[in-house]
Design a protein around this motif. Structure first.
Motif, PDB file in Angstrom:
ATOM      1  N   LYS A 188      -6.919   6.028  -0.621  1.00 28.10           N
ATOM      2  CA  LYS A 188      -6.027   5.340  -0.346  1.00 28.10           C
ATOM      3  C   LYS A 188      -4.935   5.672   0.612  1.00 28.10           C
ATOM      4  N   MET A 189      -4.795   6.901   0.721  1.00 28.49           N
ATOM      5  CA  MET A 189      -3.814   7.428   1.781  1.00 28.49           C
ATOM      6  C   MET A 189      -4.417   7.506   3.164  1.00 28.49           C
ATOM      7  N   GLU A 190      -5.809   7.505   3.207  1.00 29.29           N
ATOM      8  CA  GLU A 190      -6.491   7.504   4.438  1.00 29.29           C
ATOM      9  C   GLU A 190      -6.055   5.839   4.867  1.00 29.29           C
ATOM     10  N   THR A 199       0.910  -1.215   0.072  1.00 27.00           N
ATOM     11  CA  THR A 199      -0.166  -0.014  -0.058  1.00 27.00           C
ATOM     12  C   THR A 199       0.803   1.182   0.045  1.00 27.00           C
ATOM     13  N   ALA A 200       2.082   1.388   0.805  1.00 21.94           N
ATOM     14  CA  ALA A 200       2.800   2.386   0.925  1.00 21.94           C
ATOM     15  C   ALA A 200       3.566   2.685  -0.549  1.00 21.94           C
ATOM     16  N   GLU A 201       3.939   1.507  -1.122  1.00 19.60           N
ATOM     17  CA  GLU A 201       4.404   1.534  -2.379  1.00 19.60           C
ATOM     18  C   GLU A 201       3.463   2.274  -3.514  1.00 19.60           C
ATOM     19  N   GLU A 202       2.185   1.845  -3.425  1.00 18.03           N
ATOM     20  CA  GLU A 202       1.287   2.281  -4.626  1.00 18.03           C
ATOM     21  C   GLU A 202       1.137   3.846  -3.976  1.00 18.03           C
ATOM     22  N   ILE A 203       1.083   4.268  -2.678  1.00 19.50           N
ATOM     23  CA  ILE A 203       0.949   5.727  -2.482  1.00 19.50           C
ATOM     24  C   ILE A 203       2.090   6.460  -3.138  1.00 19.50           C
ATOM     25  N   LEU A 204       3.353   5.926  -2.787  1.00 18.65           N
ATOM     26  CA  LEU A 204       4.535   6.822  -3.377  1.00 18.65           C
ATOM     27  C   LEU A 204       4.512   6.849  -5.082  1.00 18.65           C
ATOM     28  N   PHE A 205       4.135   5.817  -5.415  1.00 23.07           N
ATOM     29  CA  PHE A 205       3.843   5.656  -7.195  1.00 23.07           C
ATOM     30  C   PHE A 205       2.877   6.811  -7.330  1.00 23.07           C
TER      31      PHE A 205
END
Length: 334
Positions: free
Chosen positions: A245-247, A195-201
């Motif tokens: 998604k960030m939440e 999930t963190a990788e998706e947010i960074l992308f």
């Protein structure tokens, strides 16, 4: 139908710009090329060797140059001395982080402390919270967790040295998850890390301006008020999905910690250190300070997000005992 929509947008633009255009935009601004009505200095910008144009402006207008792009002010500093004087010596007045309508307001990126404005009421509080929880005296609490993760990392490097980049990336992510949430990463496809990788992308390739592309709502902030059914409002649907998604990225591991605290199985970590048992009882009774919990939630998330994007350059140390055990940290030469 299209003509009606265009007419409405043109009318809104004229109303929006009517008052600003009457005022003298250079009245309280540094010198710079003369802006045109509505579009400002749009035609003065170039995507090719733009620094050369700024350098020529510096010779004509001085080291502080002002441009206007639609309703956005752009200020260029053309010398190191000027930058140090304004952004370091008088940083409290002039330095801040860029706040855009798309990223900050619609997507909620400003909740991550790396993107929070210096003037935001929570900024100083959350910085103090992070510094207090990660002070040298506090870090000793996390040494067993760090030692355990380091030992796992060394074993992984022995088993698959050819995958060292992947191993280091997983090590940094799992160590921060352990320190911040007391969570043990046991597999490569860990959902929290994914999930963190998706947010960074999304942050790097979509939300923040990329390759000189900008969101129209950042130029015309009033567009944030248009309804979702209105043509051209697709950016609002994207912003809503990314915000959700960030939440999720901030809420899920934090709620996991709180659940472990309620069951008495939590591992000492950043979150548990700030969520004391007394405060946790207050949370359970519905009497907690929501702002305090929000600060813990999002500062933890800020550590967590930053770790996923960090692949440190690691020196090879032949003495595994020195690297794996923090009791010998003073004997290290670096």
């Amino acid at each position: 139908m299209l003509q009606v929509i265009v007419s409405i947008l043109v009318a809104i633009c004229l109303v929006h710009w009517r008052i600003p255009c009457r005022a003298n935009p250079k009245e309280h601004s540094p010198p710079g090329p003369r802006p045109r009505p509505i579009i400002g200095n749009l035609f003065d910008l170039t995507l090719k060797e733009f620094w050369l144009r700024v350098a020529s402006w510096a010779q004509e207008y001085g080291n502080v140059i002002h441009l206007r792009l639609f309703n956005q002010d752009l200020v260029f500093l053309s010398s190191i001395e000027t930058a140090v004087d304004l952004l370091e010596k008088r940083g409290a007045v002039y330095a801040d982080r860029l706040q855009t309508t798309m990223a900050s307001e619609l997507c909620g990126v400003s909740k991550i402390i790396a993107f929070t404005s210096y003037n935001h009421p929570n900024y100083q509080r959350e910085r103090r919270m992070m510094h207090h929880a990660l002070a040298p005296a506090k870090m000793q609490t996390y040494h067993p967790l760090m030692t355990d993760e380091t030992s796992k990392f060394l074993k992984t490097m022995l088993d698959s040295p050819e995958n060292y980049v992947h191993n280091i990336k997983r090590f940094t992510g799992s160590q921060i998850m352990s320190i911040v949430y007391g969570y043990e990463v046991t597999k490569d496809d860990e959902p929290y890390l994914k999930t963190a990788e998706e947010i960074l992308f999304v942050l790097s390739n979509h939300i923040m301006p990329v390759d000189n592309n900008v969101w129209l709502v950042d130029i015309f902030p009033w567009l944030k008020h248009i309804p979702l059914w209105f043509p051209g409002s697709g950016f609002k649907s994207k912003a809503g999905a990314w915000r959700e998604k960030m939440e999720q990225c901030a809420n899920e591991p934090f709620e996991w910690v709180k659940e472990r605290m309620r069951s008495g199985t939590a591992t000492p970590c950043y979150c548990t250190g700030l969520l004391t048992e007394g405060e946790q009882d207050a949370y359970d009774a519905g009497m907690a300070d929501p702002q305090h919990e929000r600060s813990i939630r999002w500062t933890a998330n800020s550590f967590y997000i930053a770790s996923v994007d960090t692949v440190p350059a690691a020196d090879v140390c032949t003495n595994r005992t020195l690297l794996a055990d923090y009791r010998y940290s003073r004997r290290l030469s670096y």
